[in-house]
Design a protein around this motif. Structure first.
Motif, short mmCIF file in Angstrom:
data_model
loop_
_atom_site.label_atom_id
_atom_site.label_comp_id
_atom_site.label_asym_id
_atom_site.label_seq_id
_atom_site.Cartn_x
_atom_site.Cartn_y
_atom_site.Cartn_z
N GLN A 280 -10.14 3.31 -4.32
CA GLN A 280 -10.14 4.27 -3.35
C GLN A 280 -9.29 3.97 -2.13
OE1 GLN A 280 -14.02 5.08 -1.95
NE2 GLN A 280 -14.91 6.03 -4.06
N SER A 281 -9.09 2.75 -1.79
CA SER A 281 -8.17 2.29 -0.49
C SER A 281 -7.11 1.93 -0.91
CB SER A 281 -8.96 1.13 0.20
OG SER A 281 -9.26 -0.04 -0.70
N PHE A 282 -6.75 1.10 -1.98
CA PHE A 282 -5.41 0.73 -2.47
C PHE A 282 -5.46 0.50 -3.74
CE2 PHE A 282 -6.18 -1.61 1.74
CZ PHE A 282 -5.21 -0.99 2.68
N PRO A 283 -5.14 1.46 -4.47
CA PRO A 283 -5.25 1.47 -6.00
C PRO A 283 -4.22 0.39 -6.66
CG PRO A 283 -4.68 3.82 -5.14
CD PRO A 283 -4.45 2.84 -3.91
N ASP A 284 -3.05 0.04 -6.00
CA ASP A 284 -2.31 -0.89 -6.87
C ASP A 284 -2.49 -2.47 -6.29
OD1 ASP A 284 -0.93 1.31 -7.61
OD2 ASP A 284 0.60 1.49 -6.12
N TRP A 285 -3.46 -2.60 -5.46
CA TRP A 285 -3.50 -4.06 -5.00
C TRP A 285 -4.38 -4.78 -5.87
CZ3 TRP A 285 -4.88 -5.16 0.69
CH2 TRP A 285 -3.81 -4.72 1.43
N ALA A 286 -5.43 -4.11 -6.69
CA ALA A 286 -6.06 -4.95 -7.85
C ALA A 286 -5.04 -5.60 -8.92
CB ALA A 286 -7.21 -4.14 -8.30
N ALA A 287 -4.15 -4.59 -9.29
CA ALA A 287 -3.31 -5.37 -10.32
C ALA A 287 -2.40 -6.13 -10.03
CB ALA A 287 -2.56 -4.04 -11.11
N LYS A 288 -1.91 -5.97 -8.86
CA LYS A 288 -0.81 -6.74 -8.27
C LYS A 288 -1.48 -8.33 -7.82
CE LYS A 288 2.25 -3.57 -6.54
NZ LYS A 288 2.94 -3.06 -5.00
N LEU A 289 -2.87 -8.18 -7.20
CA LEU A 289 -3.30 -9.55 -6.71
C LEU A 289 -3.93 -10.16 -8.11
CD1 LEU A 289 -5.41 -8.09 -3.69
CD2 LEU A 289 -3.23 -9.50 -3.64
N PHE A 290 -4.52 -9.56 -9.16
CA PHE A 290 -5.08 -10.07 -10.19
C PHE A 290 -3.84 -11.08 -10.84
CE2 PHE A 290 -8.39 -10.86 -13.25
CZ PHE A 290 -7.64 -10.81 -14.38
N ALA A 291 -2.61 -10.30 -10.90
CA ALA A 291 -1.20 -11.08 -11.43
C ALA A 291 -0.82 -12.08 -10.50
CB ALA A 291 -0.31 -10.01 -11.77
N GLY A 292 -1.47 -12.61 -9.39
CA GLY A 292 -1.00 -13.48 -8.56
C GLY A 292 0.10 -13.26 -7.53
N GLN A 293 0.43 -11.94 -7.37
CA GLN A 293 1.44 -11.55 -6.68
C GLN A 293 0.92 -11.34 -5.18
OE1 GLN A 293 3.44 -8.06 -7.98
NE2 GLN A 293 3.39 -8.41 -9.94
N LEU A 299 4.81 -3.07 8.24
CA LEU A 299 4.02 -2.14 7.68
C LEU A 299 4.85 -0.90 7.22
CD1 LEU A 299 0.87 -0.94 7.41
CD2 LEU A 299 1.22 0.00 9.59
N THR A 300 6.25 -0.86 7.73
CA THR A 300 7.13 0.27 7.63
C THR A 300 7.57 0.07 6.24
OG1 THR A 300 8.87 -0.98 8.88
CG2 THR A 300 7.67 0.79 9.95
N SER A 301 7.67 -1.04 5.73
CA SER A 301 8.32 -1.39 4.39
C SER A 301 7.16 -1.25 3.21
CB SER A 301 8.69 -2.81 4.12
OG SER A 301 7.65 -3.64 4.43
N LEU A 302 5.86 -0.78 3.68
CA LEU A 302 4.88 -0.50 2.73
C LEU A 302 4.66 0.83 2.14
CD1 LEU A 302 2.22 -3.10 4.06
CD2 LEU A 302 3.85 -3.38 2.32
N SER A 303 3.98 1.31 1.20
CA SER A 303 3.89 2.52 0.93
C SER A 303 3.16 3.54 1.89
CB SER A 303 3.08 2.60 -0.55
OG SER A 303 1.84 2.27 -0.38
N LYS A 304 3.17 4.72 1.68
CA LYS A 304 2.49 5.49 2.64
C LYS A 304 1.11 5.41 2.75
CE LYS A 304 2.51 10.59 3.81
NZ LYS A 304 2.66 11.96 3.44
N THR A 305 0.62 5.15 1.67
CA THR A 305 -1.19 4.96 1.44
C THR A 305 -1.42 3.67 2.25
OG1 THR A 305 -1.26 6.06 -0.75
CG2 THR A 305 -3.09 4.61 0.07
N GLU A 306 -0.63 2.69 2.16
CA GLU A 306 -0.78 1.34 2.75
C GLU A 306 -0.85 1.68 4.17
OE1 GLU A 306 0.40 -1.90 -0.55
OE2 GLU A 306 1.88 -0.82 0.30
N GLN A 307 0.35 2.26 4.75
CA GLN A 307 0.45 2.44 6.17
C GLN A 307 -0.79 3.33 6.83
OE1 GLN A 307 4.56 4.37 7.00
NE2 GLN A 307 5.42 3.27 5.36
#
Length: 898
Positions: A280-293, A299-307
């Protein structure tokens, strides 16, 4: 112009290219510039077409070299090609075609030497330089000895060529110097930046080491301060405003993350007790963080959802570092910069990852330590509680045993029948108390072993309350307490649940209220219908008293096994300390919860909820066969609540009812309206009491007062025991007695019985009335003499014939010899030679129809659920627990012999 500057910056001054590549591109660029200048000179000189073609070929060659070397990263090959072409091919051609020694070849000679030193180094420089010098010398020697081989040019051409060569050489050398200065300054700046970064990394490493020292040296009391200091040092070192440690959790089938600890530079930046779902908050974070990234940057370089998610929290830049503990994705640590837009250096990210792992491990270590300390304290507390419990249990068991043994000795030595009866009564009371203690211990043992289960059946809720009240009424009467019951009429008459366990909970709370409420105190049992969803009703039951009350500290221990509110409670009031723990377990198994509201010296309210399915609708409380609309009732009681209660019950039953506050008022109503069919009369009333009023009513009905009236029924109601008023009431003509507190079903049963409706059900059978089973034959398998004697004595009034067997083998033999003789078998379980299970299996295995049909009931002290199930698996039909309850034994006899 912008495009040329962009190309120069990209292919000559870019730090992304190697030095060789940049120098080669610079030389080629100047080669193009020189070719442009040479072409311009040739145009001015009006050179022949062959010379223009040569210039064009040079353009193509240089451009092709640039493209190939940069496209395929073939810079070393490009350098060799350019050096060989320049020194060994281009120089001789220009020398012999452009005026020889008199032209600008000296400048070109210098230019070629500079280029060789720029593009080559080490052995390759020598390999290229020596042939080039030899070729130059050879060209000058040939031109000196054979001047005819040199193509003559005009003096104007020589001047133009000389000027061009000097300009190109000068500009090139100047640009090389500028280029080297630029490279030097860039490298110097890089060294300075790297130095500062190394110093900052060194400082950060020092901070991490210091934090590790702080955290490792901390204990349970200083850990939070050490963690706060460590996080602050890290934050100051990397210049961030906030650090949060987040832990992953599984909610249903979704993964969430929540703050477990945080630090902030100012109170307004601090965030606590926050939890979010990844999807609900950051849909892409789980996969990236789970992969160790790692995730981060301005903030301006992040996605619109993250902003949108991070902006409201004041984040300008962020770094999110995943944390892995024991090879699993544990959570992450976030570093928030709320002032600057920036990227976090890669080297710092690696160190911060280690810092995050350090903090996470420290938090886990602290939690494990806290859990161990808590577990140790709980173990010590439990050990002490169990020790106190055992001491108390010894007292609880020895006290009734002392009474049993003492009263037995008194009865044996006494010749007075009344004294013997008194002793037997006390022995019965002490035995029942001892059985209650044993049952509590057994229930607690089943709870501890996770063997505690409920048995669901359809039951009458009001009857349960009535049974509980009847059991406890004598104790209320002994202490002269004011006891009232409030029954919510919205509660269904029948429910589906475990009525025995429900009665156990209510009995426990009610007996505690009676025990801890002083003489003349008040106790109220109330029931409430809260809601119904999909046929499941939520019922709330409360027991309120005006007793000694319980402090907040004591309340926290109440529902714990082996605990009582106070260590001296058992000495003052008795009890095992198990009742509330058992009640809590029963209530929770009924999908409810139990709680207490209390203050010292201000009484207590114990309340609990249960969920039970609505039972099937049955006939009304009043039996058919009578025109109930013509029946008239009169309730006489000085308590206004009792009068209102009778009016409410009469309305529910569809009866006509009048009320009076005393005997004198009631007699006046009789004179005015005539006799009533049934009178409900309180015993104690001011002015004219219930006994005197009953005498007057009976005299009026019998005609002794001069007026003959139809026979009326008088039912006396009182909280006192019937034996207290029985003789006086009987003489006054009272027909029946009804104990307070009153229940609608009890009132309806009295009306049914008094007006000749069909008999009340067996569950309302009067005490002392025993079923008879003449002609029935029973086989009892029991190895202990006293147990056989007890069963024979208990069943003697039923007129049933009983044969006995002392073990399972003898029981099988007796049944095998004459299977049609017996109508039923009571089978003990633990017997010598052959136990009850094997005996039952042997009987069922006989080649006889009666062996398959005869009811076999286990009569044993093995009363756990698994014991009952094992009896059924062996082929038995039912189970009766020891010590024997006569009602239960008679129920089995009624079930299988009628």
């Amino acid at each position: 112009m912008k495009s040329i500057k962009s190309l120069i910056h990209r292919y000559i001054f870019s730090n992304e290219l190697s030095l060789d590549a940049r120098i080669l591109n610079m030389v080629c660029a100047f080669g193009l510039a020189a070719a442009v200048a040479a072409t311009a000179a040739r145009i001015i000189e009006k050179a022949p077409p062959i010379a223009m073609l040569a210039m064009a070929a040079m353009f193509v060659f240089i451009i092709g070299l640039l493209i190939v070397s940069n496209r395929f990263k073939l810079y070393k090959i490009g350098i060799w090609i350019s050096l060989i072409s320049l020194g060994d091919v281009l120089f001789p051609v220009i020398y012999f075609t452009n005026g020889g020694i008199n032209s600008g070849m000296a400048a070109y000679f210098v230019l070629s030497m500079v280029i060789i030193f720029l593009l080559s180094r080490g052995k390759s420089c020598v390999v290229i330089l020596i042939p080039h010098i030899i070729i130059i010398l050879a060209c000058y020697f040939i031109g000196y000895r054979y001047p005819d081989l040199i193509r003559p040019v005009s003096t104007f051409q020589l001047y133009v060529d000389t000027i061009q060569s000097l300009l190109v050489t000068g500009f090139f050398i100047g640009f090389v110097i500028k280029f080297q200065s630029r490279i030097y300054n860039d490298e110097k700046q890089k060294v300075e930046i790297t130095g500062r970064e190394l110093a900052r990394q060194d400082q950060l490493l020092h901070v991490i080491n210091e934090a590790a020292t702080l955290l490792l040296a901390s204990d349970a009391n200083t850990f939070k301060a050490a963690l706060d200091t460590s996080m602050e040092m890290m934050a100051r070192c990397v210049d961030v405003d906030r650090i949060h440690v987040w832990r992953n959790q599984i909610e249903g089938e979704q993964m969430s993350y929540s703050i477990v600890y945080g630090w902030a530079a100012s109170p307004e930046l601090k965030q606590e007790k926050m939890s979010f779902l990844y999807n609900q908050s950051f849909p892409d974070w789980a996969a990236k963080l789970f992969a160790g990234q790692c995730i981060g940057g301005p903030l301006t370089s992040l996605s619109k959802t993250e902003q949108e998610r991070l902006g409201p929290y004041g984040v300008r830049s962020i770094l999110v570092v995943p944390l892995f503990l024991q090879h699993s994705f544990w959570g992450f640590v976030s570093f928030d910069d709320c002032r600057n837009d920036r990227d976090f250096p890669e080297a710092e990210v690696g160190i911060l990852r280690s810092g995050g792992m350090l903090i996470a491990n420290a938090i886990l270590r602290f939690e494990m330590t806290e859990n161990l300390i808590q577990a140790r304290e709980e173990a010590l507390s439990s050990t002490k509680a169990k020790g106190d419990f055992l001491a108390n249990m010894s007292h609880e068991m020895r006290t009734p045993m002392n009474a049993i043994i003492g009263m037995t000795n008194i009865a044996k030595s006494s010749a007075d029948p009344e004294k013997k009866d008194y002793c037997l009564s006390k022995i019965e009371d002490a035995s029942n108390h001892l059985l209650g203690v044993i049952n509590d211990v057994l229930d607690m043992s089943k709870i501890e072993a996770n063997k505690f289960e409920l048995s669901f059946t359809e039951f009458n809720f009001e009857k349960i309350l009535q049974r509980v009240v009847n059991v406890n009424n004598f104790r209320v009467d002994e202490k002269e307490q004011n006891f009232t019951v409030k029954l919510d009429k919205n509660i269904p008459r029948t429910l589906i649940g475990d009525d025995q366990r429900l009665a156990q909970v209510i009995t426990n709370l009610l007996s505690n209220a009676i025990k801890f409420t002083p003489q003349h105190g008040s106790i109220q049992l109330s029931t409430f219908f809260e809601k119904e969803e999909n046929g499941v009703c939520t019922i709330r039951i409360e027991v309120r008293d005006s007793g000694i009350g319980i402090s907040e500290e004591q309340q926290r221990k109440l529902f714990t096994s082996f605990e009582q509110a106070d260590s001296n409670t058992s000495r003052r009031f008795g009890g095992t300390g198990l009742g509330l723990a058992i009640s809590k377990r029963i209530v929770e198994m009924m999908d409810g919860h139990i709680w207490i509201v209390s203050e010292l010296d201000k009484g207590s309210t114990f309340a609990f909820t249960i969920q039970a399915k609505r039972g099937s609708e049955k006939n009304g409380l009043l039996r058919p066969g009578i025109n109930w609309k013509n029946v008239r009732l009169l309730a006489v009681d000085d308590d206004s609540d009792i009068r209102s209660y009778f009016l409410d019950v009469a309305q529910q039953l569809g009866l006509r009812c009048d009320t009076a506050a005393g005997g004198i008022e009631a007699l006046a109503m009789v004179e005015q309206k005539g006799s009533y069919d049934i009178y409900f009369v309180d015993w104690k009333m001011p002015g004219m009491d219930g006994v005197e009023f009953s005498r007057r009513v009976k005299e009026r009905s019998s005609g002794t007062s001069g007026v003959s009236q139809p026979e009326s029924v008088v039912i006396m109601i009182s909280a006192a025991e019937w034996s207290t008023v029985m003789d006086e009431a009987r003489r006054a003509g009272v027909d029946k007695f009804l104990s307070k507190p009153l229940f609608p079903s009890a009132i309806a049963d009295c009306i049914n019985e008094c007006l000749g409706a069909e008999n009340v059900l067996a569950e309302n059978q009067q005490p002392g009335q025993i079923d008879r089973f003449e002609g029935s034959h029973l086989l009892l398998a029991e190895d202990i003499d006293i147990n056989r004697e007890i069963v024979l004595a208990l069943l003697e009034p039923t007129a049933i014939v009983i044969d006995t067997a002392e073990n399972g083998r003898e029981a099988v033999e007796r049944f095998s010899q004459n299977p049609d003789k017996y109508d039923m078998i009571f089978m003990d379980i633990q017997m010598p030679e052959m136990d009850g299970y094997e005996a039952t299996r042997r009987i069922r295995a006989l080649d006889n129809k009666r062996a398959k049909e005869i009811p076999i009931i286990a009569m044993t002290a093995n009363v756990f659920r698994e014991d009952i199930e094992r009896c059924l698996e062996a082929g038995m039909n039912g189970h009766v627990g020891k010590p024997l309850a006569m009602d239960e034994v008679l129920t089995k006899l009624r079930t299988y012999l009628r």
